[in-house]
Design a protein around this motif. Structure first.
Motif, mmCIF file in Angstrom:
data_model
loop_
_atom_site.group_PDB
_atom_site.id
_atom_site.type_symbol
_atom_site.label_atom_id
_atom_site.label_comp_id
_atom_site.label_asym_id
_atom_site.label_seq_id
_atom_site.Cartn_x
_atom_site.Cartn_y
_atom_site.Cartn_z
ATOM 1 N N VAL A 153 0.837 -1.201 0.000
ATOM 2 C CA VAL A 153 0.000 0.000 0.000
ATOM 3 C C VAL A 153 0.871 1.249 0.000
ATOM 4 O O VAL A 153 0.613 2.197 -0.723
ATOM 5 C CB VAL A 153 -0.967 0.005 1.199
ATOM 6 N N MET A 154 1.931 1.236 0.770
ATOM 7 C CA MET A 154 2.809 2.393 0.853
ATOM 8 C C MET A 154 3.472 2.670 -0.490
ATOM 9 O O MET A 154 3.619 3.815 -0.881
ATOM 10 C CB MET A 154 3.839 2.205 1.944
ATOM 11 N N SER A 155 3.864 1.622 -1.219
ATOM 12 C CA SER A 155 4.493 1.853 -2.517
ATOM 13 C C SER A 155 3.483 2.431 -3.497
ATOM 14 O O SER A 155 3.825 3.280 -4.310
ATOM 15 C CB SER A 155 5.113 0.564 -3.061
ATOM 16 N N TRP A 156 2.231 2.009 -3.419
ATOM 17 C CA TRP A 156 1.188 2.587 -4.281
ATOM 18 C C TRP A 156 0.905 4.022 -3.901
ATOM 19 O O TRP A 156 0.670 4.872 -4.760
ATOM 20 C CB TRP A 156 -0.098 1.758 -4.225
ATOM 21 N N GLU A 157 0.936 4.312 -2.609
ATOM 22 C CA GLU A 157 0.742 5.691 -2.170
ATOM 23 C C GLU A 157 1.858 6.581 -2.691
ATOM 24 O O GLU A 157 1.619 7.686 -3.163
ATOM 25 C CB GLU A 157 0.682 5.760 -0.648
ATOM 26 N N ARG A 158 3.072 6.088 -2.607
ATOM 27 C CA ARG A 158 4.225 6.844 -3.096
ATOM 28 C C ARG A 158 4.103 7.068 -4.599
ATOM 29 O O ARG A 158 4.357 8.161 -5.098
ATOM 30 C CB ARG A 158 5.517 6.093 -2.766
ATOM 31 N N ALA B 284 1.364 7.171 -6.350
ATOM 32 C CA ALA B 284 0.278 8.135 -6.575
ATOM 33 C C ALA B 284 0.732 9.561 -6.264
ATOM 34 O O ALA B 284 0.386 10.502 -6.984
ATOM 35 C CB ALA B 284 -0.940 7.763 -5.730
ATOM 36 N N GLU B 285 1.513 9.707 -5.214
ATOM 37 C CA GLU B 285 2.030 11.029 -4.867
ATOM 38 C C GLU B 285 2.948 11.565 -5.960
ATOM 39 O O GLU B 285 2.849 12.725 -6.353
ATOM 40 C CB GLU B 285 2.787 10.974 -3.539
ATOM 41 N N GLU B 286 3.845 10.719 -6.447
ATOM 42 C CA GLU B 286 4.771 11.143 -7.504
ATOM 43 C C GLU B 286 4.012 11.470 -8.786
ATOM 44 O O GLU B 286 4.345 12.438 -9.471
ATOM 45 C CB GLU B 286 5.815 10.058 -7.754
ATOM 46 N N ARG B 287 3.018 10.676 -9.091
ATOM 47 C CA ARG B 287 2.220 10.923 -10.292
ATOM 48 C C ARG B 287 1.472 12.256 -10.168
ATOM 49 O O ARG B 287 1.415 13.032 -11.108
ATOM 50 C CB ARG B 287 1.238 9.775 -10.498
#
Length: 72
Positions: free
Chosen positions: A4-9, A11-14
């Motif tokens: 989940v944290m990698s997906w959050e990261r 999404a943030e970068e995107r």
């Protein structure tokens, strides 16, 4: 939890890239007029680091070609 944290990261970068690309397009339009669709596509498809480089370079660019030229 790491997944989940990698997906959050991601999404943030995107989101950051999208915001900076939009900022660059606003600055481009203010300085040079409406960008051609090819330029919009180039900006949206570029990596974040490249968009950030162009954001800095637009301050000193006299023409759109100056903004996108590569320095060897």
């Amino acid at each position: 939890m790491t997944y989940v944290m990698s997906w959050e990261r991601f999404a943030e970068e995107r989101g950051e890239k999208r915001g900076e690309a939009n900022a660059l397009l606003i600055l481009f339009q203010t300085k040079f007029g409406a960008p051609a669709p090819a330029i919009e596509q180039q900006i949206h498809e570029a990596p974040l680091e490249q968009v950030q480089h162009w954001l800095k370079r637009i301050l000193t660019a006299d023409r759109p070609d100056d903004l996108f030229k590569t320095i060897s």
